[in-house]
Scaffold this motif. Sequence first.
Motif, PDB file in Angstrom:
ATOM      1  N   ALA A 105       0.860  -1.189   0.000  1.00 31.14           N
ATOM      2  CA  ALA A 105       0.000   0.000   0.000  1.00 31.14           C
ATOM      3  C   ALA A 105       0.889   1.229   0.000  1.00 31.14           C
ATOM      4  CB  ALA A 105      -0.935   0.000   1.200  1.00 31.14           C
ATOM      5  N   SER A 106       1.078   1.750  -1.193  1.00 27.44           N
ATOM      6  CA  SER A 106       1.911   2.922  -1.343  1.00 27.44           C
ATOM      7  C   SER A 106       1.094   4.052  -1.968  1.00 27.44           C
ATOM      8  CB  SER A 106       3.120   2.515  -2.207  1.00 27.44           C
ATOM      9  OG  SER A 106       3.615   3.586  -2.935  1.00 27.44           O
ATOM     10  N   THR A 107       0.363   3.748  -3.052  1.00 28.01           N
ATOM     11  CA  THR A 107      -0.339   4.762  -3.845  1.00 28.01           C
ATOM     12  C   THR A 107      -1.384   5.537  -3.026  1.00 28.01           C
ATOM     13  OG1 THR A 107      -0.068   3.286  -5.710  1.00 28.01           O
ATOM     14  CG2 THR A 107      -1.614   5.101  -6.003  1.00 28.01           C
TER      15      THR A 107
ATOM     16  N   LYS B 205      -5.268   5.843   1.244  1.00 28.99           N
ATOM     17  CA  LYS B 205      -4.570   5.085   0.199  1.00 28.99           C
ATOM     18  C   LYS B 205      -5.575   4.759  -0.906  1.00 28.99           C
ATOM     19  CE  LYS B 205      -0.500   4.785   2.110  1.00 28.99           C
ATOM     20  NZ  LYS B 205       0.679   5.399   1.460  1.00 28.99           N
TER      21      LYS B 205
ATOM     22  N   ILE C  65      -5.410   0.162  -4.250  1.00 28.37           N
ATOM     23  CA  ILE C  65      -4.620  -0.843  -3.545  1.00 28.37           C
ATOM     24  C   ILE C  65      -5.219  -2.224  -3.788  1.00 28.37           C
ATOM     25  CG2 ILE C  65      -3.801  -1.583  -1.279  1.00 28.37           C
ATOM     26  CD1 ILE C  65      -2.734   1.188  -2.242  1.00 28.37           C
ATOM     27  N   SER C  66      -4.393  -3.151  -4.254  1.00 25.89           N
ATOM     28  CA  SER C  66      -4.867  -4.525  -4.478  1.00 25.89           C
ATOM     29  C   SER C  66      -5.063  -5.217  -3.138  1.00 25.89           C
ATOM     30  CB  SER C  66      -3.848  -5.317  -5.296  1.00 25.89           C
ATOM     31  OG  SER C  66      -3.640  -4.691  -6.543  1.00 25.89           O
TER      32      SER C  66
ATOM     33  N   TRP D 126      -0.897  -4.866   4.505  1.00 23.10           N
ATOM     34  CA  TRP D 126       0.050  -4.433   3.479  1.00 23.10           C
ATOM     35  C   TRP D 126       1.390  -3.993   4.062  1.00 23.10           C
ATOM     36  CZ3 TRP D 126      -5.085  -3.264   3.805  1.00 23.10           C
ATOM     37  CH2 TRP D 126      -5.874  -3.684   2.740  1.00 23.10           C
TER      38      TRP D 126
ATOM     39  N   LEU E   1       3.041  -1.061   4.112  1.00 24.17           N
ATOM     40  CA  LEU E   1       2.450   0.266   3.880  1.00 24.17           C
ATOM     41  C   LEU E   1       3.467   1.359   4.164  1.00 24.17           C
ATOM     42  CD1 LEU E   1      -1.033   1.545   4.756  1.00 24.17           C
ATOM     43  CD2 LEU E   1       0.915   2.706   5.839  1.00 24.17           C
TER      44      LEU E   1
ATOM     45  N   THR F  45      -9.353  -4.329  -6.223  1.00 26.89           N
ATOM     46  CA  THR F  45      -8.577  -3.150  -5.837  1.00 26.89           C
ATOM     47  C   THR F  45      -9.541  -2.242  -5.095  1.00 26.89           C
ATOM     48  OG1 THR F  45      -9.010  -2.095  -7.950  1.00 26.89           O
ATOM     49  CG2 THR F  45      -6.886  -3.140  -7.709  1.00 26.89           C
TER      50      THR F  45
END
Lengths: 421, 260
Positions: free
Chosen positions: A140-142, A170, A173-174, A188, A190, A234
């Motif tokens: 979890a970055s985006t 966030k 995230i998938s 995640w 993260l 997602t």
Amino acid sequence: MSTPIFYPKDTLVSFTKDEIMFRESVREFAQKYIAPKWIEIDEEASKDPMKIPLDLIKKVADQGLLCIPCSDKYGGQGGTYTMATIAIEELAYADPAVALAVYTLLNNGWPFALQLFGKEEVAQEIIPHVSKGEAFFGIASTEPQGGSDVANIRMTAKKSGNVYVFNGEKAYISGVGEVQVLPWGGGWFLIARTGEAGHRGLSAFAFLAKKNGVIRKGWYPTVYHDIGRHGLTTGGFKCENFELEQEYLIGEENKGFYYVMEGFNLARILVAAATVGGARWLLEQAAQWFKTRKLFGRYIASFQGISFKFAELYAKYEAARYFVYRAARLADKIYIEKDPAYNPKDLNVPVALAKMYGPELAAELGQEVMKWYGAYAYTKESPIHRAWLGLFSYTIGAEGAQNIMRYIIARDLLGSEYVRD
Amino acid sequence: MPNIIVCVKHSYDVQQLRYDKTSRKFLLAEAPKKMSDMDRRAVEEALRIKEKHGGKVIALTVGNQDSIDTIRQAYAMGVDEGYAVIDKDFESYDTNNVALILAQAIRKIGNFDLVLFGSASTDGYSRQVPPKVAMYLGLPFINFVREIRLEGNYVLATSDYEDGLYTYRVKLPALIAVTLDINEPRTPTPAAILRASRKPVTQWTLKDLGVGALKKYFEVLDSYMPETPRKHVIFDASSDDKIPDAVQKLIDALRREGVI
Ligand SMILES: Cc1cc2nc3c(=O)[nH]c(=O)nc-3n(C[C@H](O)[C@H](O)[C@H](O)COP(=O)(O)OP(=O)(O)OC[C@H]3O[C@@H](n4cnc5c(N)ncnc54)[C@H](O)[C@@H]3O)c2cc1C
């Protein structure tokens, strides 16, 4: 129906006996259990993204395909990164819409990154559940303001006593749905801000949104309706004063950017492997069609407008495959064999080449095969659009946008002082 | 707690076997090999028996040096011990020779309750080796088995002779050969494959088994891909009104060929 493509004898991308046995084992498994189901999964989950194929996730876990490179100490397979790469290629070949392949790749790459950088107890707690298919562990970055600019992440994690308190959002995230429905839960790797602006103020966490079957307070998820790759969700989530115990900090505070970049390198090898597996399926669909479709009294591949394009795409496919396995072998040198002659930075360019090349090949090939099949491909009867749209997620940017791969290649080859603005 | 010996052959993977278009000879040197399909079912069945009744599963092969790969595959599936009788002249032996070597090896391993085979190997498909081994060892033999049940000192086995199913009951020790229908073999996990490559394979030569010069009873003179000329029959179904007639003609033609 498809026509297998025979590869030339290859001495450069060659495999050990164990790896060959493993590929056969995964292929047989994937063709038996996944190939007959992927279209149905893609169709069902396109209507309701929460139609997650839990039974197949369990089967994939029982087959030992999750956490392959993780130590058996944590219930992993004690395997290599090359083996994980083989597994993902074969799963994507059986499921070219790549929902199960991506579920599997995330739950190889990111638990392995957790093992590398996280605390022993945390790895002990999480990885065994992931490897049994009871928990999800992705990345979890985006965030909504843009995924490529990792250094500008806004979600904050403020230390307060023994916990970090998270606030922010966030996006894309998938696994947001999977974490909710898998029995143990998960979360995640993260990235959130614990310090100053820029990449030096970021920390990584083993962020568990659900643990022991209980969703934790202050976590508000939503699941999106995607255009492809149905069967793996997602979504996004908001954190409002979400508390996480301090032991879930990965490595040192404010070093998260470096850990996540290494994690991305690892995950991107598998991403590219998924696109190579999907591309193989697409090539075989094309070969099958060329053996039946006739126009103007000739097989359509007798028109060079078609056969030359096929040859060019096949060349790209072989190149992509080479990039993928070269990167996987390097990852083994660095992280499995721990050969001192190699270091993590050596992966940057090989991985970026694979992640740049594989997804673009797969998307281009998908589009061409659609055209070769003609109008039939534009109906829902035909499965090709499912592969095309699923694989396209990686051209859009899952696990890093394509231009970022170009940036990494140019930066590492030319030197960052000549590449930054 | 039965001890089960499973005989496995490292066979040419016939699905990947190619042939020279002019001589029609098989390109054996480049053909990949793997454990014979029915033998894999035999290993699976032995492991299932072990899971239910305990005991030990032992894999045994006779072949060239590369046949050790098949023992590794059996290890990856979960067998406890692996033996390979290695002989560089293996390819030239007839089924009697192979059966005699296997029988000697089984005697040397000793202490077994059940010997399992695949009814035929994927490549040779002679179906002669299992009954000959049974004869050499003086064991009761049941062929084409699709179901096995152990009951105390007896084994119940159901054979499929195509005209019907036959269930036999014999006293252990016995020798049973199984078909593809008996089970779906397991696909080994990465951890199992890696463990397998570290397990020792006991290797014997013919001398170790006390097997001297082998008399050949028959020789394979030639093997090649037969030509199957196509008949190229065309049924005209080019418009809707012609379809019923074309379908009828197709059915008649298939009947004449004895296909349906
Ligand atoms: C199916 C799917 C699943 C995903 N799963 C996850 C996940 O599990 N975890 C997660 O953290 N993220 C996930 N993402 C998000 C993904 O990581 C981002 O899409 C990606 O990082 C790009 O971010 P963005 O979409 O916000 O596009 P932006 O970053 O806004 O980029 C927009 C465009 O600008 C280009 N661009 C950006 N920077 C530059 C530059 N410097 N030079 C030239 N061009 C540039 C990009 O190539 C892109 O074309 C997923 C995305 C998809 C589609």
